[in-house]
Design an enzyme around this catalytic site. Structure first.
Site, short mmCIF file in Angstrom:
data_model
loop_
_atom_site.label_atom_id
_atom_site.label_comp_id
_atom_site.label_asym_id
_atom_site.label_seq_id
_atom_site.Cartn_x
_atom_site.Cartn_y
_atom_site.Cartn_z
N SER A 141 0.81 -1.18 -0.08
CA SER A 141 -0.18 0.00 0.06
C SER A 141 0.86 1.10 0.09
O SER A 141 1.94 1.12 0.34
CB SER A 141 -0.86 -0.17 1.27
OG SER A 141 -1.49 1.21 1.48
N TYR A 154 -2.51 -0.36 10.58
CA TYR A 154 -2.53 -1.03 9.02
C TYR A 154 -1.16 -0.18 8.47
O TYR A 154 -0.66 -1.14 8.11
CB TYR A 154 -3.53 -0.22 8.45
CG TYR A 154 -3.84 -0.56 7.25
CD1 TYR A 154 -4.24 -1.88 6.53
CD2 TYR A 154 -3.51 0.39 6.04
CE1 TYR A 154 -4.20 -2.11 5.26
CE2 TYR A 154 -3.62 0.21 4.62
CZ TYR A 154 -4.06 -1.07 4.25
OH TYR A 154 -4.22 -1.46 3.09
N1 LIG Z 1 -8.62 -0.93 -1.56
C1 LIG Z 1 -7.72 -0.16 -1.48
O1 LIG Z 1 -7.77 0.91 -1.29
C2 LIG Z 1 -6.15 -0.59 -1.18
C3 LIG Z 1 -5.14 0.25 -1.17
C4 LIG Z 1 -3.88 -0.22 -0.99
C5 LIG Z 1 -3.75 -1.45 -0.76
N2 LIG Z 1 -4.65 -2.52 -0.40
C6 LIG Z 1 -4.35 -3.71 -0.27
O2 LIG Z 1 -4.92 -4.60 -1.21
C7 LIG Z 1 -5.29 -5.93 -0.70
C8 LIG Z 1 -6.62 -6.23 -1.44
O3 LIG Z 1 -7.53 -5.01 -0.87
P1 LIG Z 1 -9.20 -5.02 -1.71
O4 LIG Z 1 -9.42 -3.54 -1.78
O5 LIG Z 1 -9.49 -5.79 -2.83
O6 LIG Z 1 -9.85 -5.76 -0.53
P2 LIG Z 1 -11.37 -6.34 -0.42
O7 LIG Z 1 -12.05 -5.89 -1.51
O8 LIG Z 1 -11.76 -6.26 0.91
O9 LIG Z 1 -11.00 -8.01 -0.76
C9 LIG Z 1 -10.10 -8.48 0.21
C10 LIG Z 1 -10.01 -10.02 -0.37
O10 LIG Z 1 -9.12 -10.57 0.92
C11 LIG Z 1 -9.86 -11.67 1.39
N3 LIG Z 1 -9.63 -11.68 3.00
C12 LIG Z 1 -9.71 -10.91 3.75
N4 LIG Z 1 -9.22 -11.41 5.07
C13 LIG Z 1 -9.15 -12.59 4.94
C14 LIG Z 1 -8.19 -13.53 5.80
N5 LIG Z 1 -8.43 -13.33 7.15
N6 LIG Z 1 -8.29 -14.91 5.17
C15 LIG Z 1 -8.37 -15.04 3.97
N7 LIG Z 1 -8.77 -14.02 2.85
C16 LIG Z 1 -9.02 -12.89 3.58
C17 LIG Z 1 -11.53 -11.36 1.10
O11 LIG Z 1 -12.25 -12.59 0.99
P3 LIG Z 1 -12.97 -13.10 2.48
O12 LIG Z 1 -13.52 -11.87 3.01
O13 LIG Z 1 -13.92 -13.90 1.75
O14 LIG Z 1 -12.08 -13.86 3.31
C18 LIG Z 1 -11.08 -10.58 -0.30
O15 LIG Z 1 -11.00 -11.88 -1.29
C19 LIG Z 1 -5.07 -5.78 0.67
O16 LIG Z 1 -3.99 -6.36 1.17
C20 LIG Z 1 -5.18 -4.10 1.13
O17 LIG Z 1 -4.80 -3.87 2.12
C21 LIG Z 1 -6.23 -2.18 -0.90
#
Ligand SMILES: NC(=O)c1ccc[n+]([C@@H]2O[C@H](COP(=O)([O-])OP(=O)(O)OC[C@H]3O[C@@H](n4cnc5c(N)ncnc54)[C@H](OP(=O)(O)O)[C@@H]3O)[C@@H](O)[C@H]2O)c1
Length: 257
Positions: A141, A154
């Site tokens: 991130s 975080y």
């Molecule tokens: N969105 C942003 O703005 C952003 C920015 C920078 C970095 N990121 C990073 O990008 C990554 C993905 O983010 P996203 O925005 O795609 O999030 P998201 O839409 O909430 O999707 C998260 C994914 O991770 C899975 N997950 C969450 N907790 C888990 C656990 N304990 N065990 C196994 N699977 C788990 C979820 O499925 P289940 O809930 O079914 O487990 C889902 O498939 C994360 O690492 C986040 O920190 C996101």
């Protein structure tokens, strides 16, 4: 594309059921790669799998279970006799002021964003070393680069995971393994939608105004698209090995360290 191991790569993507993870799966599938997917919610994974025409494995699991990484990696290796690409994407961001960040919230952020990535790398490395080839990409991130209010746990975890990436890259480069990170700003995913909901409910602000504020956090005034993150992952896994221990920031130019 000319890489040192013969394609198609055998891939494992964590957090594959929605958002960035689902976009990465879609992108890798277009390259014809077999893809193993994990997340907690099996029905969501099966929905993603139903869109694929490449060989795929659905392995539900909670990455914060200390045994999950070993179990999931072993399952992929035993099914496909190896693992070439590991994309560590599962993560969660919960915001709170420092004084309301209790030990449980701190530990939860560390577990999913730092400890689980460590366990997945540790689980995958023996197979990748034996193959003499591996590509590991962690979705970190901009919070791996700079601090911001209300996300101390975080941010600490995401800074930590970039340190893990750098150290693993230095240790593993001579085995044909690269370890890199992608560091996006706000991405248009369900995670950001939850952030918007939370700001709206805590402040009473208008939803469109909140979205506009989050978009302005990026240098180009837009949310990052999940497909842009997937394209950066593709770039890193198809590299010959020169790019290693790096974090590629995707935020329209605001954060430049
Ligand atoms: N969105 C942003 O703005 C952003 C920015 C920078 C970095 N990121 C990073 O990008 C990554 C993905 O983010 P996203 O925005 O795609 O999030 P998201 O839409 O909430 O999707 C998260 C994914 O991770 C899975 N997950 C969450 N907790 C888990 C656990 N304990 N065990 C196994 N699977 C788990 C979820 O499925 P289940 O809930 O079914 O487990 C889902 O498939 C994360 O690492 C986040 O920190 C996101």
């Amino acid at each position: 594309m000319n890489v040192s191991r013969q394609s198609p790569f055998r891939c494992l993507v964590t957090g594959a059921s929605r958002g960035i993870g689902a976009a990465i799966v879609d992108d890798l599938a277009h390259l014809g790669y077999p893809i193993a997917m994990t997340a907690r919610t099996e029905s969501d994974l099966l929905a993603v799998a139903s869109t694929l025409t490449v060989p795929n494995l659905v392995i539900p699991g909670d990455v914060t279970d200390p045994h999950a990484a070993d179990m999931i990696v072993q399952r992929v290796v035993s099914e496909w006799n190896g693992l070439d690409v590991l994309v560590i994407n599962a993560g969660e961001g919960i915001s709170a002021p420092i004084t309301r960040t209790d030990d449980a919230l701190w530990a939860r952020m560390m577990e999913v964003n730092l400890n689980a990535p460590f366990r997945f790398i540790r689980a995958a490395v023996p197979t990748m070393k034996e193959q003499g080839f591996g590509r590991i990409v962690v979705i970190a991130s901009v919070a791996s680069r700079v601090g911001a209010p209300y996300i101390s746990a975080y941010t600490a975890a995401k800074h930590g995971v970039l340190g893990l990436v750098r150290s693993a890259a230095a240790e593993l480069s001579s085995y044909g393994i690269t370890v890199n990170a992608v560091c996006p700003g706000y991405v248009d995913t369900p995670m950001t939608a939850r952030t918007v909901d939370s700001i709206v409910s805590n402040t009473g602000r208008n939803r469109d105004e909140v979205l506009h504020t989050l978009a302005q956090e990026q240098g180009h005034g837009k949310l990052i698209q999940p497909q842009e993150v997937a394209a950066a992952v593709r770039f890193l896994i198809c590299d010959q090995g020169a790019i290693n221990g790096q974090g590629i920031t995707l935020d329209g130019g605001k954060v430049q360290i």
